[in-house]
Design a protein around this motif. Sequence first.
Motif, PDB file in Angstrom:
ATOM      1  N   GLY A  70     113.986  94.784  25.945  1.00  0.00           N
ATOM      2  CA  GLY A  70     115.086  94.005  25.378  1.00  0.00           C
ATOM      3  C   GLY A  70     114.745  92.519  25.343  1.00  0.00           C
ATOM      4  O   GLY A  70     114.996  91.829  24.353  1.00  0.00           O
ATOM      5  N   GLU A  71     114.145  92.037  26.422  1.00  0.00           N
ATOM      6  CA  GLU A  71     113.772  90.618  26.476  1.00  0.00           C
ATOM      7  C   GLU A  71     112.699  90.324  25.435  1.00  0.00           C
ATOM      8  O   GLU A  71     112.741  89.314  24.739  1.00  0.00           O
ATOM      9  CB  GLU A  71     113.272  90.276  27.882  1.00  0.00           C
ATOM     10  CG  GLU A  71     113.195  88.783  28.143  1.00  0.00           C
ATOM     11  CD  GLU A  71     111.783  88.213  28.212  1.00  0.00           C
ATOM     12  OE1 GLU A  71     111.652  87.004  28.385  1.00  0.00           O
ATOM     13  OE2 GLU A  71     110.801  88.982  28.060  1.00  0.00           O
ATOM     14  N   SER A  93     114.246  90.264  21.944  1.00  0.00           N
ATOM     15  CA  SER A  93     115.051  89.061  21.745  1.00  0.00           C
ATOM     16  C   SER A  93     114.151  87.832  21.586  1.00  0.00           C
ATOM     17  O   SER A  93     114.371  86.990  20.721  1.00  0.00           O
ATOM     18  CB  SER A  93     116.004  88.909  22.933  1.00  0.00           C
ATOM     19  OG  SER A  93     116.541  87.624  22.984  1.00  0.00           O
ATOM     20  N   LEU A  94     113.102  87.761  22.413  1.00  0.00           N
ATOM     21  CA  LEU A  94     112.199  86.604  22.353  1.00  0.00           C
ATOM     22  C   LEU A  94     111.389  86.589  21.056  1.00  0.00           C
ATOM     23  O   LEU A  94     111.148  85.529  20.469  1.00  0.00           O
ATOM     24  CB  LEU A  94     111.264  86.628  23.575  1.00  0.00           C
ATOM     25  CG  LEU A  94     110.419  85.379  23.831  1.00  0.00           C
ATOM     26  CD1 LEU A  94     111.294  84.137  23.989  1.00  0.00           C
ATOM     27  CD2 LEU A  94     109.557  85.561  25.086  1.00  0.00           C
ATOM     28  N   LEU A 110     113.736  85.444  18.300  1.00  0.00           N
ATOM     29  CA  LEU A 110     113.962  84.003  18.423  1.00  0.00           C
ATOM     30  C   LEU A 110     112.734  83.228  17.934  1.00  0.00           C
ATOM     31  O   LEU A 110     112.856  82.256  17.172  1.00  0.00           O
ATOM     32  CB  LEU A 110     114.268  83.653  19.888  1.00  0.00           C
ATOM     33  CG  LEU A 110     114.454  82.174  20.201  1.00  0.00           C
ATOM     34  CD1 LEU A 110     115.645  81.607  19.435  1.00  0.00           C
ATOM     35  CD2 LEU A 110     114.664  81.959  21.707  1.00  0.00           C
ATOM     36  N   PRO A 170     110.474  78.716  24.136  1.00  0.00           N
ATOM     37  CA  PRO A 170     110.225  80.142  23.882  1.00  0.00           C
ATOM     38  C   PRO A 170     108.859  80.412  23.238  1.00  0.00           C
ATOM     39  O   PRO A 170     108.219  81.411  23.562  1.00  0.00           O
ATOM     40  CB  PRO A 170     111.359  80.548  22.936  1.00  0.00           C
ATOM     41  CG  PRO A 170     111.934  79.287  22.400  1.00  0.00           C
ATOM     42  CD  PRO A 170     111.663  78.217  23.406  1.00  0.00           C
TER      43      PRO A 170
END
Lengths: 483, 224
Positions: free
Chosen positions: A57-58, A61-62, A65, A265
């Motif tokens: 999930g991370e 999302s990263l 982004l 990020p």
Amino acid sequence: MSSPAQQSAGKPVAFVSAQALRARMHDAVNDPHLRQSFRGAMDFLMAKRAAQFPDQGELDSLRSLSESIRQYSLSKLPDLLEQLEANLTRNGVQVHWAETPEEANAIMLGIAQRHAARLIVKGKSMVSEEIEFNHAMEAAGVGALESDMGEYIVQLAGEKPSHIIMPAIHQTKQQIAKLFAEHIPGVDYTDNVDALIQIGRRVLREKFEVADIGLSGVNFAVAETGTLCLVENEGNGRMCTTVPKVHIAITGIEKVVEKLEHVAPLFSILTRSATGQAVSTYFNMISGPRRGEDKDGPEEVHLVLLDNGRSQAYADEQLRKTLQCIRCGACMNHCPVYTRIGGHAYGTTYPGPIGKIISPHMMGLEQTHLLPTASSLCGACGEVCPVKIPIPELLIRLRGEANSAPHANPAMVGQGAAYDPKISLLWKLWARLYARPATYRAFTWLATRFRALTPTQQSGWTAARTPLKPASRRLRDMVKDRR
Amino acid sequence: MSARERILAKLRKAQPELPQHLPSLDAHYAPRVRGESRQERLARFRTGIEGFHADVHISTAGNWPQVLATLCAEKNIQTLMYGAATPAAAQLEATAFGGTTLRPWAGQFEDLKADLFHRVDAGFTLARGAIAETGSLILWPSGDEPRTLSLIPPIHFVLLDAATVHPTFYDALVNENWAAGLPTNALLISGPSKTADIQQTLAYGAHGPKELIVIVINVEGGTV
Ligand code: SF4
């Protein structure tokens, strides 16, 4: 010691044209040592990357982004470049623009000559490889010495990097030991890695101390603050940008982001995707030359912004995605073709999947039209790319550009380079046949009746396979029988 | 037309009429905030940076110079260079350092270059802060503490206040509004210099410091 700069003076380490790609790939595939070392190295890097992203999930999302930051930056690219220039200038950095490698080299040679520079120490910069910087300097009598350990090894060997992150990945420690013993005075053969690194450290520290200019690449350029960010582990990047009186940074025009917070990020996903490190040893943010109360740092800082075909990619909405790249190398680490042939076989500065999609813009499709075909379209590159570049889609697009009729797309240099009127005619006929049920039925009826007349020489297909022959009965006939 | 004008003209011609939406960084970071205590953050920083081969010593506001003096003696450091005008300098100078000569930075880099490369065994600097997520130190070198102090000597000692450990890099640069004014050089440092360029074998002491030693002022006195 005699520097590698002197040894290779006047002898460009230029790559052969991509026309020879097939022969080079053939040789590479038949070199078991090369295949073994790349296989091992890529397995290692893939495992290290995977360990950095335990939370899917991370990662998702990263990646989203990071993709959106890069796309946002590109959508404002000309504005951001002007903002970057204004803020860098305000900070005391001199900004130069170059459309071609020749222009970039001329700018940097001009700076070197103004300072009567004899030695330039270099941090790792793929853009400097792209423009054959070392050769251009040496031809003008200015030494250019690589200081990244991998780049130093590759320069000593008279080679080019075979990986954008780990330049000497194709060399074994025994080969490096021999190289050091042969080229560095007073060094005996040792294949102890720590000892080899300490030898490199000693030799290069002497050079940092006396070099007139330090050259570096740029990982991210921040428009709102006028800041150049560099990612590295060895400290040579900091040496090159801190110790000599002059620092020259060179970067492609696509590396700019708008806000400082955008680098957080991108930096995180870069190191994790590249080498499977949570973070690199150094993240170096440079916002100007020595000023005010500063007691050290270079007195002059220059930034060279290089186009070299990037604006061609920018002009097309789909191809623009190529410029999202943050040069992590993950696509090559996960590429089954790269793993089997290594980085040198491609014959371009940037190997692997990213090389296949960026090189056509830098070198034109005449020289590079085979590159997009050196792919099984397995999709691994697109899946791991931290900024979600749809690499397989772009490969197909570039195949189309190379094979379409000349002048179909004048915006793309070398478009139509692989165009073959016979093949093109065949496809056109096939398309007609296929598009109309009546002609298709007639064609298959004829094909099954006259199957004995099928040619046995079928171009590329029969080079390694038995000839194709239509079946004696059509599928539709067999289905009819069953009813 | 200059190269600048030609490049910008080409880009302008192709530029999308409307920029994409400004990406929301908070949407990524906010749900991942950990409600950590200061000690937990410090512990996470420590695990991270120790994983990168740095040594960490936990001390206090009064005792850290003593810890540094002991480490210098253990490592047989002849010359330790530091920035003269910091509050920490006064504390250092009031401490007995035995066989180690304390040498404040004096003058411009050019005056000290040869010494930094050949005669200074260790540099001492303050950290502006640290990052728990990655085990990174934040340094903002200045005229008081020039950038080469943390680069050229083979050993780098860093003094870190536990109160300045941020959860992430993003938190640090947003909460402290770095964009409002960066120094000439800002740095994140995560361990001594290293390389894996020879057969992916990790070796420490590439071109920068061979050792990174962090002394943490932990006012609450908790052990980590
Ligand atoms: S294309 Fe993607 S995976 Fe390949 S180097 Fe660029 S950012 Fe990394």
